[in-house]
Scaffold this motif. Sequence first.
Motif, short mmCIF file in Angstrom:
data_model
loop_
_atom_site.label_atom_id
_atom_site.label_comp_id
_atom_site.label_asym_id
_atom_site.label_seq_id
_atom_site.Cartn_x
_atom_site.Cartn_y
_atom_site.Cartn_z
N MET A 73 0.82 -1.21 0.00
CA MET A 73 0.00 0.00 0.00
C MET A 73 0.86 1.26 0.00
SD MET A 73 -2.80 -1.21 2.82
CE MET A 73 -3.73 0.32 2.69
N ALA A 74 2.18 1.09 -0.12
CA ALA A 74 3.08 2.24 -0.03
C ALA A 74 2.90 3.23 -1.18
CB ALA A 74 4.53 1.77 0.03
N SER A 75 2.35 2.76 -2.30
CA SER A 75 2.17 3.64 -3.45
C SER A 75 0.78 4.26 -3.51
CB SER A 75 2.44 2.86 -4.74
OG SER A 75 1.60 1.74 -4.83
N GLN A 76 0.00 4.11 -2.42
CA GLN A 76 -1.37 4.61 -2.40
C GLN A 76 -1.43 6.05 -1.88
OE1 GLN A 76 -4.38 1.93 -0.71
NE2 GLN A 76 -5.20 3.67 0.43
N ILE A 77 -2.20 6.89 -2.57
CA ILE A 77 -2.41 8.29 -2.18
C ILE A 77 -3.91 8.51 -2.04
CG2 ILE A 77 -2.03 10.71 -2.83
CD1 ILE A 77 0.15 9.60 -4.78
N ASP A 141 -11.83 -2.11 -9.14
CA ASP A 141 -10.41 -2.22 -8.76
C ASP A 141 -10.15 -1.79 -7.32
OD1 ASP A 141 -10.90 0.45 -9.10
OD2 ASP A 141 -9.10 0.86 -10.30
N TYR A 142 -11.21 -1.58 -6.53
CA TYR A 142 -11.05 -1.11 -5.15
C TYR A 142 -10.22 -2.08 -4.32
CZ TYR A 142 -12.12 0.35 -0.39
OH TYR A 142 -12.01 0.74 0.92
N LEU A 143 -10.51 -3.37 -4.44
CA LEU A 143 -9.77 -4.36 -3.65
C LEU A 143 -8.30 -4.41 -4.03
CD1 LEU A 143 -12.26 -7.37 -3.38
CD2 LEU A 143 -12.03 -5.36 -1.92
N THR A 144 -8.03 -4.21 -5.31
CA THR A 144 -6.64 -4.26 -5.78
C THR A 144 -5.83 -3.11 -5.22
OG1 THR A 144 -7.34 -5.33 -7.83
CG2 THR A 144 -5.16 -4.32 -7.81
N ILE A 145 -6.37 -1.90 -5.27
CA ILE A 145 -5.60 -0.74 -4.83
C ILE A 145 -5.47 -0.68 -3.31
CG2 ILE A 145 -6.21 0.60 -6.87
CD1 ILE A 145 -8.15 2.16 -5.10
N THR A 146 -6.41 -1.31 -2.58
CA THR A 146 -6.32 -1.32 -1.12
C THR A 146 -5.70 -2.61 -0.59
OG1 THR A 146 -8.60 -2.15 -0.96
CG2 THR A 146 -8.26 0.25 -0.81
N ILE A 233 -8.92 7.73 -4.44
CA ILE A 233 -7.70 6.98 -4.15
C ILE A 233 -6.86 6.90 -5.42
CG2 ILE A 233 -6.72 4.80 -3.35
CD1 ILE A 233 -9.24 4.32 -1.78
N VAL A 234 -5.67 7.44 -5.35
CA VAL A 234 -4.74 7.44 -6.48
C VAL A 234 -3.61 6.48 -6.17
CG1 VAL A 234 -3.18 8.84 -7.87
CG2 VAL A 234 -5.32 9.83 -7.03
N LYS A 235 -3.26 5.67 -7.12
CA LYS A 235 -2.14 4.74 -6.93
C LYS A 235 -1.01 5.13 -7.88
CE LYS A 235 -1.13 -0.03 -5.91
NZ LYS A 235 -1.71 -1.36 -5.64
N ALA A 236 0.16 5.35 -7.30
CA ALA A 236 1.34 5.67 -8.11
C ALA A 236 1.87 4.39 -8.75
CB ALA A 236 2.42 6.31 -7.24
N VAL A 237 2.69 4.54 -9.77
CA VAL A 237 3.23 3.38 -10.48
C VAL A 237 4.20 2.60 -9.61
CG1 VAL A 237 2.90 4.37 -12.77
CG2 VAL A 237 5.02 4.83 -11.53
N VAL A 276 4.77 4.79 6.08
CA VAL A 276 5.78 3.71 6.07
C VAL A 276 7.14 4.26 6.48
CG1 VAL A 276 7.02 2.09 4.59
CG2 VAL A 276 4.55 2.32 4.36
N ASP A 277 7.49 5.44 5.94
CA ASP A 277 8.79 6.04 6.29
C ASP A 277 8.86 6.37 7.78
OD1 ASP A 277 9.59 5.85 3.68
OD2 ASP A 277 9.08 7.91 3.16
N LYS A 278 7.77 6.92 8.33
CA LYS A 278 7.75 7.26 9.74
C LYS A 278 7.86 6.00 10.61
CE LYS A 278 5.10 11.55 9.35
NZ LYS A 278 3.82 12.25 9.65
#
Length: 418
Positions: A73-77, A141-146, A233-237, A276-278
């Motif tokens: 989920m690190a690429s999720q915005i 695609d909700y389940l995929t991105i989350t 919900i935006v997912k980065a590449v 994740v970084d924190k």
Amino acid sequence: MRRATGQIFADWKWTAIMSITQTCASAARSLHAHKLRSILTTFGIVIGVAAVILLVGLGDGLREGYQTAYAPMASQITLSKVKGSVVGGQTHDLTDLDVKALEDRAQPSAVATVTPVVSGQAMATYEQAKYQADVTGSTSDYLTITDQELAQGEMFGDRPSNQRVVVLGPDIATALFGTSTHSAVGEQVRLGRENFTVIGVLASSGQNKDNVVVPLKAARSLFGGADRLDQIIVKAVGPNRVKAAVDEITPVLDERHLIKDPSKRDYRVKNMQDRVDKMNDTLSFLSIFIIAIGAISLIVGGLGVANIMLVSVTERTREIGIRKAIGARSAAIMKQFLTEATVLAGLGGLVGIGVGVGLTLAAARLMPHIAPKYGTPTVNSAAVAIAFMVSLVIGLVAGGYPAWRAARLRPVEALRFQ
């Protein structure tokens, strides 16, 4: 000449080996003469080394478990509307047009997908059973991105018709249908005032227990609002492209919402990568804290070695006087006591490695059954090597003063000691 030089070097090498062997043998005899005292002295080193290995292994397991749980989920915005009013400006809802604008961004792009979300609460009812559910309306695609999975059934598609189908969270499925959630698929569940057909049940992942997922149009029918959205919900590449994706989407929304001052935005941008970084920073601090605890244990063990070596010097004062009287050098006396201290610490380190590795492997077998989401503890070879080297250094340091004290004794004073 070369032969003579080689012979001298060989003789010196042999003499050095014999000297080291004799020193170690003498130290071993001295430690063997006080077996119980030697064993008790090494306990501090054993505990310290074992604590370092075990705690570092547990820390690595915690880090691994966290990375496994949240890395997908690190690429999720997440974009959401600011609640309340914005100082100096009017707030705008997030809408389908915002989604379209983000999808129509210029290529190439750091954004992979854009998913609209409508959310609310509704009473889920099946026969006499009821459950207050968090309802999420979105696309297929909700389940995929989350990063969620289905335990039974299937996910709905993106057909334009207003489907009345629902995917239940595990707790809701259990509350309505009992432990056999397989029987849920195909049944009719009432959400609010509308009936929905159950087409799937989510697998338990800790983030969806009270949640049900329905198509976007069905959610709008429940909660109202023609094109209003609660979230986008935006997912980065990829996780390393999250910042670039944020830099892409904020100008688009600023233009649509007529925002000129970024401090007055009527929407909030959150991304999992920051969390994740924190958390990684927190885990790094925790690792340092864990190592500090082990270091304190090793220092306490070193103080025990120093104490026993001082006692040993006092007990063997006459022996030291006799050895000096018959020609033993101060360096030889110092070497013997340093060797004894190092052997004590080294043996403690070896036993500590065995105990620490054993406990870590035992934890690795038990933790998946006790706390499956924690992560599997692993034996950190670097921690093993460092802990053993530190134990040897502590032995040298702890034995340094007693060895120096023994070496500087005068033969006459030592022989008079009672």
